[in-house]
Write a protein that holds these residues in place. Structure first.
Motif, PDB file in Angstrom:
ATOM      1  N   GLN A 149       0.760  -1.426   0.207  1.00  0.00           N
ATOM      2  CA  GLN A 149      -0.063   0.196   0.116  1.00  0.00           C
ATOM      3  C   GLN A 149       1.024   1.323   0.222  1.00  0.00           C
ATOM      4  N   ARG A 150       1.796   1.365   0.934  1.00  0.00           N
ATOM      5  CA  ARG A 150       2.785   2.183   1.341  1.00  0.00           C
ATOM      6  C   ARG A 150       3.849   2.604  -0.805  1.00  0.00           C
ATOM      7  N   LYS A 151       4.144   1.480  -0.924  1.00  0.00           N
ATOM      8  CA  LYS A 151       4.951   1.844  -2.440  1.00  0.00           C
ATOM      9  C   LYS A 151       3.468   2.270  -3.457  1.00  0.00           C
ATOM     10  N   LEU A 152       2.838   2.098  -3.393  1.00  0.00           N
ATOM     11  CA  LEU A 152       1.344   2.666  -4.489  1.00  0.00           C
ATOM     12  C   LEU A 152       1.182   3.999  -3.873  1.00  0.00           C
ATOM     13  N   GLU A 153       0.683   4.298  -2.936  1.00  0.00           N
ATOM     14  CA  GLU A 153       0.592   5.682  -2.114  1.00  0.00           C
ATOM     15  C   GLU A 153       2.005   6.447  -2.718  1.00  0.00           C
ATOM     16  N   ILE A 154       2.963   5.955  -2.867  1.00  0.00           N
ATOM     17  CA  ILE A 154       3.690   6.634  -2.930  1.00  0.00           C
ATOM     18  C   ILE A 154       4.413   6.974  -5.220  1.00  0.00           C
ATOM     19  N   LYS A 155       3.894   5.829  -5.065  1.00  0.00           N
ATOM     20  CA  LYS A 155       3.919   6.287  -6.837  1.00  0.00           C
ATOM     21  C   LYS A 155       2.908   6.808  -7.368  1.00  0.00           C
ATOM     22  N   GLN A 156       2.047   6.854  -6.708  1.00  0.00           N
ATOM     23  CA  GLN A 156       0.578   7.801  -6.253  1.00  0.00           C
ATOM     24  C   GLN A 156       0.622   9.460  -6.772  1.00  0.00           C
TER      25      GLN A 156
ATOM     26  N   ALA B 287       4.218  22.850  -9.347  1.00  0.00           N
ATOM     27  CA  ALA B 287       5.400  21.524  -9.271  1.00  0.00           C
ATOM     28  C   ALA B 287       6.431  21.947  -8.189  1.00  0.00           C
ATOM     29  N   SER B 288       6.822  23.514  -8.392  1.00  0.00           N
ATOM     30  CA  SER B 288       7.987  23.571  -7.793  1.00  0.00           C
ATOM     31  C   SER B 288       7.407  24.009  -5.967  1.00  0.00           C
ATOM     32  N   GLN B 289       5.921  24.335  -5.973  1.00  0.00           N
ATOM     33  CA  GLN B 289       5.288  25.179  -4.510  1.00  0.00           C
ATOM     34  C   GLN B 289       5.418  23.273  -3.882  1.00  0.00           C
ATOM     35  N   GLU B 290       5.288  22.607  -4.671  1.00  0.00           N
ATOM     36  CA  GLU B 290       4.890  21.248  -4.139  1.00  0.00           C
ATOM     37  C   GLU B 290       5.871  19.964  -4.432  1.00  0.00           C
ATOM     38  N   LEU B 291       7.195  20.364  -3.998  1.00  0.00           N
ATOM     39  CA  LEU B 291       7.978  19.503  -3.871  1.00  0.00           C
ATOM     40  C   LEU B 291       8.377  19.575  -2.706  1.00  0.00           C
ATOM     41  N   ILE B 292       8.371  20.459  -1.639  1.00  0.00           N
ATOM     42  CA  ILE B 292       8.467  20.379  -0.567  1.00  0.00           C
ATOM     43  C   ILE B 292       7.440  19.206   0.056  1.00  0.00           C
ATOM     44  N   GLN B 293       6.097  19.335  -0.206  1.00  0.00           N
ATOM     45  CA  GLN B 293       4.964  18.183   0.337  1.00  0.00           C
ATOM     46  C   GLN B 293       5.354  16.849  -0.394  1.00  0.00           C
ATOM     47  N   LEU B 294       5.579  17.035  -1.250  1.00  0.00           N
ATOM     48  CA  LEU B 294       6.206  15.553  -2.221  1.00  0.00           C
ATOM     49  C   LEU B 294       6.895  14.953  -1.248  1.00  0.00           C
ATOM     50  N   GLN B 295       8.291  15.902  -0.973  1.00  0.00           N
ATOM     51  CA  GLN B 295       9.542  14.508  -0.291  1.00  0.00           C
ATOM     52  C   GLN B 295       8.991  14.539   0.872  1.00  0.00           C
ATOM     53  N   ASN B 296       8.441  15.191   1.525  1.00  0.00           N
ATOM     54  CA  ASN B 296       7.208  14.870   2.704  1.00  0.00           C
ATOM     55  C   ASN B 296       6.835  13.412   2.523  1.00  0.00           C
ATOM     56  N   GLU B 297       5.584  13.718   2.066  1.00  0.00           N
ATOM     57  CA  GLU B 297       5.176  11.935   1.622  1.00  0.00           C
ATOM     58  C   GLU B 297       6.055  10.896   1.165  1.00  0.00           C
ATOM     59  N   ILE B 298       6.816  11.347   0.452  1.00  0.00           N
ATOM     60  CA  ILE B 298       7.969  10.152   0.339  1.00  0.00           C
ATOM     61  C   ILE B 298       8.154   9.540   1.309  1.00  0.00           C
ATOM     62  N   ASP B 299       8.896  10.345   1.998  1.00  0.00           N
ATOM     63  CA  ASP B 299       9.547   9.925   3.277  1.00  0.00           C
ATOM     64  C   ASP B 299       9.677   9.808   4.125  1.00  0.00           C
ATOM     65  N   TRP B 300       7.869   9.775   5.028  1.00  0.00           N
ATOM     66  CA  TRP B 300       7.629   9.251   5.957  1.00  0.00           C
ATOM     67  C   TRP B 300       7.310   7.860   5.013  1.00  0.00           C
ATOM     68  N   ARG B 301       6.469   7.952   4.065  1.00  0.00           N
ATOM     69  CA  ARG B 301       6.018   6.547   3.687  1.00  0.00           C
ATOM     70  C   ARG B 301       7.539   5.494   3.968  1.00  0.00           C
ATOM     71  N   ALA B 302       8.381   5.667   3.226  1.00  0.00           N
ATOM     72  CA  ALA B 302      10.048   4.857   2.987  1.00  0.00           C
ATOM     73  C   ALA B 302      10.568   5.003   4.767  1.00  0.00           C
TER      74      ALA B 302
ATOM     75  N   LYS C 159       3.755  10.879  -6.950  1.00  0.00           N
ATOM     76  CA  LYS C 159       4.897  10.578  -7.885  1.00  0.00           C
ATOM     77  C   LYS C 159       4.249  11.169  -9.434  1.00  0.00           C
ATOM     78  N   ASP C 160       3.630  10.122  -9.765  1.00  0.00           N
ATOM     79  CA  ASP C 160       2.142  10.658 -11.033  1.00  0.00           C
ATOM     80  C   ASP C 160       2.037  12.037 -10.890  1.00  0.00           C
ATOM     81  N   ASN C 161       0.919  12.137  -9.293  1.00  0.00           N
ATOM     82  CA  ASN C 161      -0.059  13.199 -10.025  1.00  0.00           C
ATOM     83  C   ASN C 161       1.337  14.391 -10.030  1.00  0.00           C
ATOM     84  N   PHE C 162       2.585  14.415  -8.487  1.00  0.00           N
ATOM     85  CA  PHE C 162       3.871  15.947  -8.813  1.00  0.00           C
ATOM     86  C   PHE C 162       3.991  15.675 -10.527  1.00  0.00           C
ATOM     87  N   ALA C 163       4.169  14.520 -11.012  1.00  0.00           N
ATOM     88  CA  ALA C 163       4.612  15.085 -12.910  1.00  0.00           C
ATOM     89  C   ALA C 163       3.016  15.232 -13.344  1.00  0.00           C
TER      90      ALA C 163
END
Length: 175
Positions: free
Chosen positions: A69-76, A89-104, A78-82
Motif C-alpha cells: 500500500q505504501r509503495k502504491l501511495e508513493i507512486k500515486q 510543481a515547485s511549490q509542491e516539491l517539499i510536500q512531495l518529499q515529505n510524503e515520500i519520506d515518511w512512507r519510505a 509521484k504521478d500526481n506531482f509529474a
C-alpha cells in the motif's frame, strides 16, 4: 591443499557435524522416552503451535499488505506531482518529499518487521513439524521399540553411511 583434499576435509567436517547431530538426537529421544510422551498433551501442543503459526502468518500478511500500500501511495504521489505544471510543481516539491519520506521510513520499518516475522514463522514451523513427528512416533509405537528403530535416528544413520561411503570413495581416488 588440492581440491580433492579440500573435498575430503569438507566431507569429514560434515561427518563430524552429523555425528554431533546424532548424539543430540539420541539424547532427545532418551529424554522423550524417560519423560513419557502424552498423546493429548502433544495434540494440544500441536493445536497451539498451529494457532501461533496462523497468528504469525496474519501479521506477516498485514505487514506485506501495508508495504504494498505504501509503495502504491508513493507512486500515486509521484504521478500526481509529474502531472503538475512547473509553477505548481515547485511549490509542491517539499510536500512531495515529505510524503515520500515518511512512507519510505514506514516501508523500511515494516521490511525489518517482515524479516523478523519470517524468522519467527520458520521457527514455529520447525516446532510444529517436530511435534507432529513426536505424535507420529507415539501413535506408531516407536517409543516402545528399540531406540535404533526410531525413524528419526534411522534417517540420520543412513546419512552417516552415505557420507562415510563418500569419504571412502574420495580418499581412494586421492591416493
Amino acid at each position: 591443499m588440492t581440491s580433492q583434499q579440500d573435498q575430503i576435509v569438507e566431507l569429514q567436517d560434515q561427518l563430524t557435524r552429523l555425528k554431533q547431530q546424532r548424539e543430540i538426537l539420541l539424547a532427545e529421544i532418551n529424554i522423550e522416552r524417560e519423560s513419557g510422551l502424552d498423546e493429548n498433551e502433544l495434540k494440544n501442543s500441536i493445536a497451539q503451535a498451529e494457532l501461533d503459526l496462523q497468528k504469525t502468518n496474519k501479521k506477516l500478511d498485514k505487514a506485506k499488505a501495508l508495504v504494498k500500500q505504501r509503495k502504491l501511495e508513493i507512486k500515486q504521489w509521484k504521478d500526481n506531482f509529474a502531472s503538475l505544471d512547473k509553477l505548481d510543481a515547485s511549490q509542491e516539491l517539499i510536500q512531495l518529499q515529505n510524503e515520500i519520506d515518511w512512507r519510505a521510513k514506514d516501508i523500511a520499518e515494516k521490511e525489518v518487521q517482515i524479516a523478523s516475522l519470517y524468522d519467527c514463522k520458520n521457527n514455529q514451523t520447525g516446532v510444529l513439524e517436530n511435534l507432529k513427528i513426536k505424535l507420529t512416533i507415539l501413535e506408531q509405537g516407536f517409543h516402545q521399540q528399540d531406540i535404533s528403530q526410531d525413524p528419526r535416528l534411522q534417517g540420520l544413520e543412513e546419512e552417516l553411511k552415505e557420507l562415510n561411503a563418500a569419504i571412502a570413495s574420495a580418499t581412494a581416488q586421492y591416493q
